[in-house]
Write a protein that holds these residues in place. Structure first.
Motif, PDB file in Angstrom:
ATOM      1  N   THR A  24      34.646 132.689  46.875  1.00  0.00           N
ATOM      2  CA  THR A  24      35.093 131.382  46.394  1.00  0.00           C
ATOM      3  C   THR A  24      35.733 131.533  45.026  1.00  0.00           C
ATOM      4  O   THR A  24      35.262 132.298  44.184  1.00  0.00           O
ATOM      5  CB  THR A  24      33.897 130.406  46.309  1.00  0.00           C
ATOM      6  OG1 THR A  24      33.331 130.302  47.618  1.00  0.00           O
ATOM      7  CG2 THR A  24      34.346 129.030  45.843  1.00  0.00           C
ATOM      8  N   THR A  66      41.187 128.815  52.408  1.00  0.00           N
ATOM      9  CA  THR A  66      40.611 127.783  53.264  1.00  0.00           C
ATOM     10  C   THR A  66      39.416 127.119  52.585  1.00  0.00           C
ATOM     11  O   THR A  66      39.084 127.453  51.450  1.00  0.00           O
ATOM     12  CB  THR A  66      40.234 128.378  54.643  1.00  0.00           C
ATOM     13  OG1 THR A  66      39.957 127.329  55.555  1.00  0.00           O
ATOM     14  CG2 THR A  66      39.077 129.346  54.546  1.00  0.00           C
ATOM     15  N   ASP A  67      38.775 126.213  53.286  1.00  0.00           N
ATOM     16  CA  ASP A  67      37.615 125.479  52.746  1.00  0.00           C
ATOM     17  C   ASP A  67      37.944 124.855  51.394  1.00  0.00           C
ATOM     18  O   ASP A  67      37.160 124.933  50.449  1.00  0.00           O
ATOM     19  CB  ASP A  67      36.377 126.389  52.619  1.00  0.00           C
ATOM     20  CG  ASP A  67      35.943 126.976  53.941  1.00  0.00           C
ATOM     21  OD1 ASP A  67      36.233 126.367  54.988  1.00  0.00           O
ATOM     22  OD2 ASP A  67      35.320 128.052  53.930  1.00  0.00           O
ATOM     23  N   GLU A  69      38.161 122.468  48.451  1.00  0.00           N
ATOM     24  CA  GLU A  69      37.335 121.387  47.918  1.00  0.00           C
ATOM     25  C   GLU A  69      38.155 120.094  47.850  1.00  0.00           C
ATOM     26  O   GLU A  69      37.652 119.026  48.157  1.00  0.00           O
ATOM     27  CB  GLU A  69      36.835 121.764  46.522  1.00  0.00           C
ATOM     28  CG  GLU A  69      36.042 120.687  45.827  1.00  0.00           C
ATOM     29  CD  GLU A  69      35.655 121.120  44.427  1.00  0.00           C
ATOM     30  OE1 GLU A  69      34.451 121.054  44.132  1.00  0.00           O
ATOM     31  OE2 GLU A  69      36.537 121.519  43.643  1.00  0.00           O
ATOM     32  N   TYR A  76      38.231 126.905  46.463  1.00  0.00           N
ATOM     33  CA  TYR A  76      38.587 127.236  47.838  1.00  0.00           C
ATOM     34  C   TYR A  76      38.013 128.609  48.166  1.00  0.00           C
ATOM     35  O   TYR A  76      37.600 129.360  47.276  1.00  0.00           O
ATOM     36  CB  TYR A  76      40.106 127.225  48.060  1.00  0.00           C
ATOM     37  CG  TYR A  76      40.888 128.123  47.135  1.00  0.00           C
ATOM     38  CD1 TYR A  76      41.135 129.459  47.463  1.00  0.00           C
ATOM     39  CD2 TYR A  76      41.373 127.651  45.923  1.00  0.00           C
ATOM     40  CE1 TYR A  76      41.842 130.279  46.613  1.00  0.00           C
ATOM     41  CE2 TYR A  76      42.081 128.475  45.059  1.00  0.00           C
ATOM     42  CZ  TYR A  76      42.320 129.786  45.412  1.00  0.00           C
ATOM     43  OH  TYR A  76      43.018 130.610  44.558  1.00  0.00           O
ATOM     44  N   THR A  77      38.009 128.934  49.437  1.00  0.00           N
ATOM     45  CA  THR A  77      37.589 130.253  49.883  1.00  0.00           C
ATOM     46  C   THR A  77      38.828 131.116  50.061  1.00  0.00           C
ATOM     47  O   THR A  77      39.798 130.705  50.697  1.00  0.00           O
ATOM     48  CB  THR A  77      36.826 130.158  51.221  1.00  0.00           C
ATOM     49  OG1 THR A  77      35.643 129.386  51.018  1.00  0.00           O
ATOM     50  CG2 THR A  77      36.450 131.541  51.739  1.00  0.00           C
ATOM     51  N   THR A 138      44.077 125.262  56.024  1.00  0.00           N
ATOM     52  CA  THR A 138      44.079 126.710  55.859  1.00  0.00           C
ATOM     53  C   THR A 138      45.511 127.138  55.606  1.00  0.00           C
ATOM     54  O   THR A 138      46.429 126.721  56.307  1.00  0.00           O
ATOM     55  CB  THR A 138      43.548 127.420  57.119  1.00  0.00           C
ATOM     56  OG1 THR A 138      42.204 126.996  57.355  1.00  0.00           O
ATOM     57  CG2 THR A 138      43.570 128.926  56.949  1.00  0.00           C
TER      58      THR A 138
END
Length: 162
Positions: A24, A66-67, A69, A76-77, A138
């Motif tokens: 992250t 991805t992921d 916030e 993000y990831t 993504t």
């Protein structure tokens, strides 16, 4: 003046799976030199991450974002790995992601040193984002045979859009 983006097109991508190492971060941390992206690239090669990914769809390296916030200002990831044909057993220290079907705008960088062209392209994408609607689902960078020479590479960056 060189042309930053060689090509920009819209494409619909089917859902696919990805396996890789994930961490992250935020764009702010990356810009201050306190992020994880450079060290994750180092680990990719030092730990031979790609050799451990089962059922690779091809030899391409993917850098996944991805992921989210929120948007480009949130966390993000970031993950490095490969697309896979099926999940199989997930190696220790790795994670599987399912990338949903989405529309993408594909930005193709100019040819040049990979560490320069990707940063330039993201600066262009952040400017482009001011007047275009990113989905923040993504996004990913595609490193294929055009990246065999790190001093003269070309990368496609897929940005999910609404």
């Amino acid at each position: 003046m060189f042309q930053l983006i060689q090509e920009r097109r819209i494409t619909k991508m089917s859902s696919f799976r990805f396996i890789g190492r994930a961490a992250t971060t935020t764009n702010d941390a990356e810009m201050r030199g306190e992020g994880v992206i450079p060290s994750e690239w180092g680990r990719l090669y030092q730990e031979r991450t790609l050799e451990r990914v089962p059922n690779k769809a091809n030899a391409n390296v993917l850098a996944l974002y991805t992921d989210y916030e929120s948007d480009e200002k949130g966390s993000y990831t970031f993950a490095l790995g490969a697309g896979v044909t099926e999940a199989g057993e997930i190696p220790d220290g790795m994670k599987i992601f399912t990338i949903p079907e989405s529309d993408y705008v594909v930005f193709t960088t100019r040819r040049g040193p990979v560490h320069e062209i990707v940063v330039e392209a993201w600066q262009h994408i952040w400017e482009w984002s001011r007047t275009n609607r990113r989905a923040f689902l993504t996004d990913f960078e595609l490193y294929d045979e055009r990246c065999a020479d790190p001093a003269n590479s070309q990368v496609d960056i897929y940005i999910s859009v609404v």
